[in-house]
Write a protein that holds these residues in place. Structure first.
Motif, PDB file in Angstrom:
ATOM      1  N   TYR A  58      -9.950  -6.244   5.962  1.00 32.73           N
ATOM      2  CA  TYR A  58      -9.869  -6.350   4.505  1.00 32.73           C
ATOM      3  C   TYR A  58     -11.072  -5.676   3.837  1.00 32.73           C
TER       4      TYR A  58
ATOM      5  N   ASP B 242       0.819  -1.206   0.000  1.00 31.92           N
ATOM      6  CA  ASP B 242       0.000   0.000   0.000  1.00 31.92           C
ATOM      7  C   ASP B 242       0.855   1.258   0.000  1.00 31.92           C
TER       8      ASP B 242
ATOM      9  N   GLY C  61      -6.572  -0.967   7.745  1.00 33.06           N
ATOM     10  CA  GLY C  61      -5.178  -1.390   7.818  1.00 33.06           C
ATOM     11  C   GLY C  61      -4.763  -1.782   9.220  1.00 33.06           C
TER      12      GLY C  61
ATOM     13  N   VAL D 124     -10.665  -1.869   4.015  1.00 34.59           N
ATOM     14  CA  VAL D 124      -9.649  -1.400   3.063  1.00 34.59           C
ATOM     15  C   VAL D 124     -10.191  -1.442   1.641  1.00 34.59           C
TER      16      VAL D 124
ATOM     17  N   SER E 159     -10.794   1.884  -0.523  1.00 34.65           N
ATOM     18  CA  SER E 159      -9.912   2.001  -1.685  1.00 34.65           C
ATOM     19  C   SER E 159     -10.712   2.429  -2.909  1.00 34.65           C
TER      20      SER E 159
ATOM     21  N   GLN F 145      -9.508   4.243   5.423  1.00 36.14           N
ATOM     22  CA  GLN F 145      -8.794   3.067   4.934  1.00 36.14           C
ATOM     23  C   GLN F 145      -7.763   2.613   5.961  1.00 36.14           C
TER      24      GLN F 145
ATOM     25  N   ALA G 111      -6.945  -6.420  -1.368  1.00 40.18           N
ATOM     26  CA  ALA G 111      -7.757  -6.540  -0.151  1.00 40.18           C
ATOM     27  C   ALA G 111      -8.889  -7.534  -0.343  1.00 40.18           C
TER      28      ALA G 111
ATOM     29  N   ASN H 168      -5.177  -1.764  -5.049  1.00 43.16           N
ATOM     30  CA  ASN H 168      -5.250  -1.993  -3.607  1.00 43.16           C
ATOM     31  C   ASN H 168      -6.512  -2.766  -3.237  1.00 43.16           C
ATOM     32  N   CYS H 169      -7.616  -2.369  -3.850  1.00 45.17           N
ATOM     33  CA  CYS H 169      -8.899  -3.026  -3.579  1.00 45.17           C
ATOM     34  C   CYS H 169      -8.856  -4.497  -3.974  1.00 45.17           C
TER      35      CYS H 169
ATOM     36  N   TYR I   3      -2.912   7.975   6.780  1.00 45.96           N
ATOM     37  CA  TYR I   3      -3.030   6.514   6.849  1.00 45.96           C
ATOM     38  C   TYR I   3      -2.142   5.979   7.966  1.00 45.96           C
TER      39      TYR I   3
END
Length: 477
Positions: free
Chosen positions: A87, A30, A117, A90, A94, A113, A179, A175-176, A59
């Motif tokens: 998850y 990330d 994390g 996030v 995202s 987000q 996750a 990122n999505c 973040y």
């Protein structure tokens, strides 16, 4: 029937580690994938570097403030739901990051987000520890450290490719996807929590949690901005005063809380607090050097940002290679020799970096950086195994939260201290060209970090035990 269950256990355990590895990958991926997109974000939203820097900073602040809290909640109510929920959080935010149309919304969605994390990072090591026998702990933690290093390698490279093809918003789609993969595999593979139902009757330490959040945010904010604002800045002084008041409030609150969010009993165990101090020192030395190396590549040697990014891979590559080896070896010989040796070798690598100059062969520089990554890989996997192997199973969440928080604190302190020392050295050499002033200024930072590594080696060597404490039926023997 029992024979069939025994036959199925080993492969299932392998899958559990693989599912936790997704979280280890995401934790470093990330940062790299987002940082590489900051210039494009700043250009689109027409904001300054100081404003766009809040995208990664918020973040980090959010995660740091919540790691201990989510670790404690997992100890009370169970890890799987919090870990899986992380998850989901996030992944959702995202997508919202990718859809935002102004900088304020982007910073807000990054903050939310960060909640997800923290839920992931506060539980990964705990899940890997409680689902495997002690004799596999070092190997597994070494594997996770190696995967995290691979994530730091993949983030900038994949991020650069994605931005070049489709734009910065797609890095959050990436990122999505990671996750979503983590949520799917952890939901299907990680076993349901057992014996946590009783935890629902416990009273959550809300006030202690609030004080911890205020303390962590104020401290990290103050230290992160210290070089920009200076010690005399009112906002820095207020932040530090707020931090000190929060520390006092936490100390008072946690003594009388029924279920303290920050269990000070852990710090009465010598092997725990010495391992935590050694870990903090290792992360300070790591970030105190790596923050300066890109400037050496680009502003001293004249390489392009793309080439500098490629050269920077030597550090996580060294860590990835060594972490697996060190983790496996710690299961056989214990951790004291490995962790102490790692810190000593780290000091030697830093001294080698201190002798790097304008005419130093690039291969020598890369070997020094690779050696530093390898030495810290030699230290961190066995040290984490030591931490996780010397706390009760019902405290694995808080121990994971503390160990991950130490990483964030080490990053902030390492960057702040190294930049302050480096800038002081550069100001003292204002009459010299940048390339001539850089080497001696950076050398001072590296020598100080090397000395700090020797201090870390002292704590590592004198932690009280040469082997992890045995665990019998989930309890300390």
């Amino acid at each position: 029937m029992s024979s069939h269950v025994l036959q199925q256990t080993p492969p299932r355990k392998k899958y559990i580690l693989a599912s936790v590895a997704v979280g280890a990958f995401l934790s470093t991926f990330d940062g790299g994938v987002v940082n590489v997109g900051l210039p494009k974000m700043a250009a689109e939203f027409r904001v300054s570097i100081s404003m766009i820097q809040w995208v990664p900073s918020v973040y980090l602040l959010t995660m740091s403030a919540l790691l201990i809290i989510f670790g404690t909640l997992a100890d009370m109510y169970g890890r799987k739901h919090i870990y899986n929920g992380g998850y989901a959080v996030v992944a959702v935010f995202s997508i919202l990051c990718a859809l935002t149309n102004n900088i304020s919304l982007l910073i807000l969605t990054r903050m939310l987000q960060g909640v997800g994390g923290a839920m992931i990072m506060a539980n990964g090591l705990a899940i890997a520890t409680e689902n495997y026998p002690p004799e596999q702990r070092g190997k597994n933690i070494g594997t996770l450290a190696s995967v995290a290093a691979i994530g730091s390698l993949a983030g900038p490279s994949l991020g650069g490719i994605v931005i070049g093809l489709w734009g910065w918003r797609w890095i959050f789609i990436l990122n999505c996807l990671v996750a979503a993969l983590g949520f799917t595999v952890s939901h299907l593979i990680i076993p349901a929590d057992r014996g946590k139902g009783k935890g629902k009757a416990k009273k959550f330490d809300a006030w202690g949690s609030l004080y911890v959040i205020v303390g962590m945010v104020s401290f990290i904010y103050a230290i992160s901005n210290l070089n920009d604002f200076g010690w005399s800045s009112p906002i820095i002084l207020i932040s530090l005063a707020l931090f000190l008041l929060s520390v006092l409030a936490v100390a008072i609150q946690e003594r009388r809380a029924e279920n303290p969010v920050l269990d000070f009993e852990l710090f009465k165990v010598r092997i725990f607090w010495t391992s935590i101090i050694a870990a903090l020192i290792s992360f300070i030395t790591m970030y105190s050097s790596t923050i300066l190396i890109p400037f050496y590549y680009q502003k001293v040697l004249g390489y392009s940002p793309q080439a500098a990014g490629l050269f920077m891979m030597a550090f996580p590559l060294g860590m990835a290679v060594m972490a697996v080896f060190a983790g496996r070896l710690s299961d056989k010989i214990g951790y004291a020799l490995l962790t102490t040796g790692g810190m000593v070798l780290n000091a030697l690598a830093l001294i080698l970096l201190a002798h790097v100059g304008l005419r130093t062969p690039l291969v020598q520089v890369l070997l020094a950086v690779f050696g530093m990554g390898a030495s810290l890989g030699l230290f961190q996997a066995p040290n984490n195994s030591c931490i996780m192997g010397n706390v009760p199973k019902n405290k694995l969440g808080i121990a994971t939260g503390i160990s991950q928080l130490v990483k964030n604190l080490g990053m902030v302190l390492g960057i702040t201290l190294s930049v302050a020392v480096f800038q002081y050295g550069m100001r003292a050499r204002t009459g010299l060209a940048y390339s001539d002033a850089f080497a001696p200024s950076a050398a001072t930072v590296y020598y100080l970090a090397a000395g700090l590594s020797i201090v870390g080696a002292f704590f590592s060597l004198n932690r009280g035990h040469s082997k992890p404490l045995p665990i019998v039926n989930g309890k300390k023997a």
